[in-house]
Design an enzyme around this catalytic site. Structure first.
Site, PDB file in Angstrom:
ATOM      1  N   TYR A   1     -49.493  29.743  17.600  1.00 17.40           N
ATOM      2  CA  TYR A   1     -50.061  28.481  18.063  1.00 17.40           C
ATOM      3  C   TYR A   1     -49.829  27.373  17.061  1.00 17.40           C
ATOM      4  O   TYR A   1     -50.215  27.478  15.903  1.00 17.40           O
ATOM      5  CB  TYR A   1     -51.563  28.680  18.274  1.00 17.40           C
TER       6      TYR A   1
ATOM      7  N   TYR B   1     -51.665  21.357  13.658  1.00 19.02           N
ATOM      8  CA  TYR B   1     -51.873  22.506  12.782  1.00 19.02           C
ATOM      9  C   TYR B   1     -50.595  22.819  11.988  1.00 19.02           C
ATOM     10  O   TYR B   1     -49.592  22.121  12.108  1.00 19.02           O
ATOM     11  CB  TYR B   1     -52.301  23.725  13.611  1.00 19.02           C
TER      12      TYR B   1
ATOM     13  N   ALA C   1     -58.509  23.502  30.503  1.00 19.54           N
ATOM     14  CA  ALA C   1     -59.648  23.880  29.668  1.00 19.54           C
ATOM     15  C   ALA C   1     -60.882  23.270  30.307  1.00 19.54           C
ATOM     16  O   ALA C   1     -61.708  23.962  30.901  1.00 19.54           O
ATOM     17  CB  ALA C   1     -59.456  23.382  28.244  1.00 19.54           C
ATOM     18  N   ARG C   2     -60.970  21.927  30.290  1.00 21.83           N
ATOM     19  CA  ARG C   2     -62.177  21.266  30.803  1.00 21.83           C
ATOM     20  C   ARG C   2     -62.433  21.524  32.290  1.00 21.83           C
ATOM     21  O   ARG C   2     -63.574  21.817  32.665  1.00 21.83           O
ATOM     22  CB  ARG C   2     -62.102  19.765  30.483  1.00 21.83           C
TER      23      ARG C   2
END
Ligand code: ADP
Length: 687
Positions: free
Chosen positions: A168, A173, A316-317
């Site tokens: 990921y 990140y 997701a939401r």
């Protein structure tokens, strides 16, 4: 099922696994990590039960130098973490979905507050947690160590049954830091040309694939557009990178920008807002692609899959707002989909409280600890009682829906105004907040379907009419109102001269419900509340042609919007709409010529204006409650129980008012429904 949606239910092979359909809950945080394994398991399993073919867990750190405190991420550092993870894997599998795990390393964005590990990054550059010190530039040893950690975590994940293992790298990140031509300034084989900047990713993919690729699908998430938040990430380069990694990946999960753009709120981002970039990914790879964009429309989802833009619809939401969205599509119950409002209350709760929640779905995060199921309701033991709910705002509507589903023979929901919705009825009319209307719309559909709930609008009930109504249970959901008297929070003195019965002083409700406007001239909107209402009224009035100054007592405009990832965007948006912004000002006096107060350094501050809108503080509409809360009076009227819910108890965010209404409905047959039942807590086992 509508035939045009059938394409969403076609299985899809991803490496050694088969995704049962095209609905995929992408990785997203919950605040549970591996610390609350049963809470995590129930939260994810409900989505599998609701038909999501793939259910991912959350960002799960591969190493101690990617540690998120005070936030809670998943971690997979040892066998005990794996055992906690297994609880979720098994719970999701029980419903036939595949489990994905977002193995990640945060690079220079790691907090490492608890672990006190040195942060690592490709080049010693600044980061958003720079105040905590800079990160160490990774040496070859660090690169190898983290690649080993990724493989070890992947093996642990495989061993407990995870189906889809992520390498990921979205959100800025560590992997994004390597990809970035700005953040990665290395001069070795891991920096410079694209092939070098992608080397860490490619090597890690290869290693993970080599270790678990026969049993697990290997997924990766990378950004395909840097936007403002990810410098040095260009779409053209990312597509070339995807081409290079294509053979190593079974599922490309792609998104854009940093979190505020990726999880853009409905105020500023339309459904499908990432398509400009994500639709290009298939130019670079034939492998399955999943993308997100707050998709709630089955027609749009089906079109995206049918045209081959994406193979899988990520969410997701929308999956938090309605864990049963896929099942509802499968059963043609489209009007029952509880659409995500894009408010990002889920994110604010998960980030600042370590417990996800949802403005639309009161059961989100409550599946284990309170045993709430979003679609199942038991018949109440006292369902034969007649119930009167007074006030049809979010709390009253939610409570009436739950009581209706719990089989009460007669529930009356009485609202003073011509329409249900309470404050949401006008909040949804503020600029950019239209999608918040979904809160009302979904509940209207539910109420319409419940034959045992009668809705009566346009009737304001006085205490006497409630006593005569004939209901055995009375629930007051009378909400709150904005103060017009200048009382403001934080023990600041009340504003002298504030009186909303005067022509030049206004409250939000007067503006929105009564159409009250002051004489022409400069308007000050004074916001001591700090969330949506002040900026909303300011933008509305600016749009009507007024010169608007938004004056706030906070050091930033709308700090509440920072928690929902939209503060920066909001402030720029207001600026672009011509709203002048003044921060750190406490208003102390006003009259028809202007406002006076002091700035954050206690220096006098003033501004001439013709009118002031006071967004200072709300107060509960609890007069009815105090009139009625008399045991003898109630008994003489045959009222057995009297309750209050929502803002009538204390003014709170809409999500909490809805939760309150839901809670009372769920516990209406408990011994004392006025007291919340104890919820289950997960604790560390000693010994
Ligand atoms: P909440 O978020 O707690 O639901 P709101 O302020 O949004 O609170 O909604 C409260 C609703 O109650 C409003 O729509 C208001 O018109 C209604 N209401 C308040 N008092 C009465 C009353 N006496 N009779 C009927 N409806 C009422």
């Amino acid at each position: 099922m509508e035939p045009r949606h059938a394409v969403l239910f076609e299985p899809l092979r991803i490496g050694p696994k088969v995704l049962p359909n095209r609905f995929y809950q992408v990785p997203h945080a919950s605040g549970f990590g591996v610390l609350e394994p049963r809470t995590q398991a129930a939260f994810r399993a409900i989505k599998a039960e609701g038909g999501w073919g793939g259910v991912c867990i959350e960002y799960t750190a591969i190493a101690e130098d990617s540690e998120e405190s005070p936030a809670v991420s998943g971690v997979l550092w040892d066998d005990e973490d794996a055992a906690a993870l297994a609880v979720t894997v098994d719970a999701v599998h029980a419903h036939g979905a595949l489990v994905g795990l977002e193995l990640f390393h945060g690079g220079s964005r790691s907090e490492n507050g608890k672990s006190r590990a040195v942060r690592v990054t490709p080049s010693q550059a600044t980061s958003e947690v720079q105040w905590a010190g800079l990160a160490k530039e990774m040496e070859l040893d660090d690169i190898r160590r983290l690649q080993r950690a990724w493989v070890e975590a992947a093996v642990r994940a495989r061993d407990v049954g995870v189906d889809i293992v992520y390498v990921y790298g979205a959100h800025g990140y560590l992997l994004t830091e390597f990809f970035s031509s700005v953040l990665n300034q290395r001069r070795d084989a891991y920096g410079g040309p694209l092939a070098n900047r992608g080397r860490f990713w490619l090597e890690t993919l290869e290693a993970v694939r080599g270790a678990v690729g026969a049993e697990c699908a290997v997924a990766t998430r990378i950004p395909v557009h840097g936007g403002e938040g990810l410098p040095g990430i260009e779409t053209e380069e990312m597509l070339r990178l995807i081409e290079m990694g294509s053979d190593l990946v079974d599922l490309f999960d792609v998104n854009v920008g940093t979190w505020p753009e990726d999880s853009g709120t409905s105020r500023y981002y339309e459904e499908g807002h990432q398509r400009t970039w994500t639709d290009q990914v298939h130019q670079a790879t034939p492998k399955p692609v999943v993308g997100v964009g707050r998709y709630t429309s089955p027609d749009l989802m089906a079109e995206i899959v049918r045209t081959g833009a994406l193979d899988v619809i990520g969410a997701a939401r929308p999956a938090i707002a309605d864990p049963f969205l896929p099942r509802k599509v499968a059963e043609g119950r489209l009007d029952e989909i509880r659409e995500c409002t894009g408010s990002n209350v889920c994110i604010a709760r998960e980030e600042s409280l370590n417990h996800v929640g949802c403005i639309q779905n009161a059961t989100a995060g409550e599946e284990y600890r309170r045993g709430w199921h979003p679609e199942l309701f038991t018949r109440a033991a006292n369902a034969d009682k007649s119930v009167l709910v007074v006030g049809g705002g979010p709390a009253g509507m939610e409570c009436a829906v739950v009581l209706g589903k719990r089989g009460f023979s007669a529930v009356h929901l009485v609202e003073a105004r011509p329409r249900l919705g309470g404050r949401v009825e006008w909040v949804r009319r503020l600029p950019t907040l239209g999608d918040w209307g979904r809160i009302v719309d979904w509940r209207l559909v539910q109420l319409d379907k419940l034959a045992n709930v009668e809705v009566i609008c346009g009737r304001r009930l006085a205490a006497s009419s409630i006593l005569e109504y004939g209901a055995e249970i009375v629930i007051l959901a009378t909400g709150s109102s904005w103060r017009g008297d200048g009382v403001q929070p934080e023990a600041r003195p009340a504003i002298a001269g504030a009186d909303a019965s005067l022509a030049h002083v206004l409250t939000p409700e007067q503006v929105m419900l009564e159409g009250k406007r002051a004489a022409a001239g400069r308007v000050v909107v004074y916001d001591a509340d700090g969330y949506i209402v002040g900026p909303g009224i300011a933008e509305l009035l600016a749009g009507e042609g007024s010169e608007v100054h938004l004056v706030t007592s906070f050091t930033v405009v709308s700090p509440g919007s920072d928690a929902t990832l939209e503060g920066e965007r909001l402030r720029r948006h207001l600026h672009d709409r011509g709203v002048r912004q003044h921060r750190g000002v406490t208003v102390l006096r006003l009259d028809e010529t202007g406002v006076e107060g002091e700035d954050e350094f206690a220096r006098p501050w003033s501004l001439e204006c013709a009118s002031v809108v006071l967004v200072t503080q709300q107060q509960s509409n609890d007069a009815l409650y105090h009139e009625l809360a008399d045991d003898e009076l109630l008994a003489s009227a045959g009222i057995e129980r009297l309750f209050r819910v929502g803002d009538a108890v204390a003014p709170r965010p809409i999500s909490e008012a809805i939760f309150d209404g839901h809670r009372l409905g769920r516990e209406i047959d408990a011994e004392d429904p006025g007291q919340r039942l104890v919820y289950l807590r997960e604790r560390t086992q000693l010994g």
